[in-house]
Design a protein around this motif. Structure first.
Motif, short mmCIF file in Angstrom:
data_model
loop_
_atom_site.label_atom_id
_atom_site.label_comp_id
_atom_site.label_asym_id
_atom_site.label_seq_id
_atom_site.Cartn_x
_atom_site.Cartn_y
_atom_site.Cartn_z
N ALA A 12 0.86 -1.31 -0.08
CA ALA A 12 0.00 0.17 0.07
C ALA A 12 0.60 1.27 0.04
N PHE A 16 -3.12 6.41 -3.27
CA PHE A 16 -4.00 5.61 -2.74
C PHE A 16 -5.04 4.84 -3.56
N PRO A 74 -8.33 -0.23 -2.54
CA PRO A 74 -7.34 0.51 -1.41
C PRO A 74 -8.00 0.14 0.06
N TYR A 78 -5.11 -0.99 2.60
CA TYR A 78 -4.77 -0.07 3.70
C TYR A 78 -5.21 -0.51 5.13
N GLU A 81 -2.77 -0.96 7.87
CA GLU A 81 -2.12 0.13 8.45
C GLU A 81 -3.07 1.18 9.12
N PRO A 240 0.09 5.63 7.42
CA PRO A 240 0.26 6.57 6.29
C PRO A 240 -0.26 8.08 6.67
#
Length: 295
Positions: A12, A16, A74, A78, A81, A240
């Motif tokens: 990732a 995005f 996405p 993601y 995270e 992020p």
């Protein structure tokens, strides 16, 4: 120790919206569903049978698209995270994908698309055993589906089980499957994809959604108002966009608390409007009948 934590679903690190992974089982399943649905539509058209209104195929394919976004896009890449992305992923599967697919009436369409002789034979084989009919009746009963959907929601938000899903791909897949299957069962009697099968009266459907709304918003409130990181996994991974783990958790909780609440409230208002229209028609019919008897 932190550097050894694996990303479960790919890289990732890029932009995005470019964060996609082609999960073969999910891709095959979505493509197969889309092809079967399209083949049923084509069969009906070729034989001059009535086609469903345009909004049903649109809803079905929008549901498949939302599933692809949640499971291969996405939101999936993601979610290791950011708790925010994981929460959005679950929200899409439960409150967007499942109802949209059912609004497309896929079971009804496929049954109509089968030749009558094959349909009769298939139904007789599938539904002949009494235990099959009993199981289907129990599984799709309104109280059962409401309890199952809320049990899955509560179970997977306990830190022990939530963290297990983050560390194990198999458990993570089981989590998604349980959310999606229980969501399909929950929305089934409310949306009524097969007419006259466990159709919930509007007021009972509103009660079921309201109960789920309360459970969902309660979990969201607990996550939002917590003064520490509930899921330690996220405190140990680089996040992020410079987001702190506690901030990420608060945003995720708000998404479930407020965002999910709005979606459920929208469904409640839609059902309430439908019920009011039905009541108006019923009262108009009764008034017409009384007028006839009075003549």
């Amino acid at each position: 120790m932190v550097n050894l934590l694996p990303l479960l679903h790919g890289d990732a690190s890029g932009p995005f919206w470019a964060a996609w992974s082609w999960n073969p089982p999910v891709l095959v399943l979505l493509l197969s569903a889309g092809l079967v649905y399209g083949a049923a539509l084509r069969y009906l058209g070729q034989r001059g049978r009535p086609l469903p209104p345009a909004w049903q195929p649109i809803a079905f394919y929008a549901g498949l698209t939302s599933a692809a976004l949640a499971l291969m896009g996405p939101l999936d890449l993601y979610n290791d995270e950011l708790l925010t992305m994981h929460m959005l992923q679950h929200l899409v599967l439960i409150q967007v994908t499942a109802p949209l697919i059912l609004l497309g009436r896929p079971v009804q369409l496929v049954l109509r698309g089968l030749p009558p002789e094959r349909l009769g034979a298939a139904l007789r084989v599938a539904l002949r055993p009494q235990w099959v009919r009993t199981t289907l009746t129990v599984l799709t009963a309104p109280l059962t589906v409401t309890l199952l959907a809320n049990a899955a929601l509560v179970f997977w938000h306990f830190p022990r089980f939530y963290e297990a899903a983050l560390y194990s791909t198999a458990v993570h897949d089981l989590e998604h499957l349980s959310f999606f299957v229980t969501a399909l069962l929950f929305w089934w009697p409310i949306i009524d994809p097969v007419p006259r099968h466990h159709k919930l009266p509007a007021l009972w459907a509103i009660a079921a959604i309201f109960a789920t709304l309360v459970v969902s918003m309660s979990i969201g409130a607990i996550i939002t108002l917590a003064d520490r990181v509930i899921y330690p996994f996220y405190a140990g991974v680089p996040m992020p966009w410079g987001m702190a783990a506690l901030t990420d958790q608060q945003v995720a909780g708000l998404i479930m608390w407020v965002g999910g609440g709005f979606l459920y409230m929208g469904a409640i208002l839609a059902l309430l409007a439908r019920w009011l229209r039905q009541e108006e028609r019923r009262q108009a019919t009764l008034a017409e009948q009384r007028a006839r008897h009075a003549l």
